[in-house]
Design an enzyme around this catalytic site. Sequence first.
Site, mmCIF file in Angstrom:
data_model
loop_
_atom_site.group_PDB
_atom_site.id
_atom_site.type_symbol
_atom_site.label_atom_id
_atom_site.label_comp_id
_atom_site.label_asym_id
_atom_site.label_seq_id
_atom_site.Cartn_x
_atom_site.Cartn_y
_atom_site.Cartn_z
ATOM 1 N N GLY A 1 -17.049 1.457 -15.196
ATOM 2 C CA GLY A 1 -15.725 0.850 -15.055
ATOM 3 C C GLY A 1 -15.591 -0.147 -13.919
ATOM 4 N N ARG B 1 1.494 1.853 -3.623
ATOM 5 C CA ARG B 1 0.303 2.363 -4.315
ATOM 6 C C ARG B 1 0.054 3.826 -3.952
ATOM 7 N NH1 ARG B 1 -4.652 -1.201 -3.529
ATOM 8 N NH2 ARG B 1 -5.354 0.057 -5.260
ATOM 9 N N LEU C 1 -15.638 -0.623 -20.641
ATOM 10 C CA LEU C 1 -14.845 -0.958 -21.824
ATOM 11 C C LEU C 1 -15.375 -2.197 -22.520
ATOM 12 C CD1 LEU C 1 -12.334 0.211 -23.156
ATOM 13 C CD2 LEU C 1 -10.938 -1.230 -21.688
ATOM 14 N N GLU C 2 -15.998 -3.064 -21.746
ATOM 15 C CA GLU C 2 -16.568 -4.293 -22.314
ATOM 16 C C GLU C 2 -17.876 -4.582 -21.580
ATOM 17 O OE1 GLU C 2 -13.472 -7.004 -21.315
ATOM 18 O OE2 GLU C 2 -13.830 -6.772 -19.170
ATOM 19 N N HIS D 1 -14.738 1.069 -0.201
ATOM 20 C CA HIS D 1 -13.630 0.149 0.059
ATOM 21 C C HIS D 1 -12.443 0.834 0.741
ATOM 22 C CE1 HIS D 1 -15.043 -2.928 -3.207
ATOM 23 N NE2 HIS D 1 -15.735 -2.995 -2.095
ATOM 24 N N GLN E 1 -15.681 2.285 -5.531
ATOM 25 C CA GLN E 1 -14.944 1.159 -4.954
ATOM 26 C C GLN E 1 -13.454 1.476 -4.937
ATOM 27 O OE1 GLN E 1 -16.622 -2.800 -6.666
ATOM 28 N NE2 GLN E 1 -17.174 -1.191 -8.093
ATOM 29 N N TYR F 1 0.828 -1.213 0.000
ATOM 30 C CA TYR F 1 0.000 0.000 0.000
ATOM 31 C C TYR F 1 0.865 1.267 0.000
ATOM 32 C CZ TYR F 1 -3.928 -3.108 0.329
ATOM 33 O OH TYR F 1 -4.844 -4.091 0.035
#
Length: 236
Positions: free
Chosen positions: A179, A60, A206-207, A112, A94, A57
Amino acid sequence: MSARTESIVVLTGAGISAESGIKTFRAADGLWENHPIDDVATPEGFERNPQLVYEFYNQRRQQLLSEQVRPNAAHSYLAKFEHEFPGNFLLITQNVDNLHERAGSENLVHMHGELLKMRCLNSQLIFDIAEDFNFDTNCRCCHSPGNLRPHIVWFGEMPLQMNKINQALESCDVFVAIGTSGNVHPASDFYQTAKIHRAHTAELNLERTGSRFDEHIIGNASEVVPKYLENLLQVC
Ligand code: OAD
């Protein structure tokens, strides 16, 4: 879509931050690379090897604070929409990054947790943190080391502010998911809660995921989100 839209809930996932330079979770080059999820995103992993989790973390957080990572057009349009839409608006993310706030979003729930916060395991008090921290860092309330953990909801833990989220889902007219792969409960069920309460539901991704929204809009978030929100504002 109903003629009068009084309340809108938007859920975002890692896909909205992908074009800002933050990797998604489940892509082939995903965030968990080199680390099984169990090692870095569960309370058991933290118990087994806290140093690894702190480092994960810390990295990140450093990435998030680097110059390359900035809000993109999707984050900006969500903030603009929130300020122009005359009804109730709740943004649920999230994501543990701070790109929505940096873009100007205000009514925002980080279900989250947040990368720029840490929590004391004794008092449960939450503190802002921009620097690295680890097992040796002195807690600001206990004034002793070993009590701090990332303020991140790990697998098996309860997401934050679920009462507020459920109330908003049960009373919204439009629910938009942006997303997110729909792989992680309970966020994966939000569209169903909204649908049961008669909201119009839309997925911008995107999908096409396996979830059955009323509308599926395929494309990069930075392109499809501004267009979708412009249209939504006009019909509200
Ligand atoms: P995922 O990585 O599971 O899914 C990201 C989704 O974004 C996928 O469906 C992609 O197709 C889509 N996507 C990728 N790039 C995109 C782009 N440029 N524009 C639009 N869509 C794009 O991420 P989440 O669904 O957010 O939890 O994952 C949910 C949770 O799983 C995370 O919050 C995290 C993880 O375990 C915790 O850390 C607790």
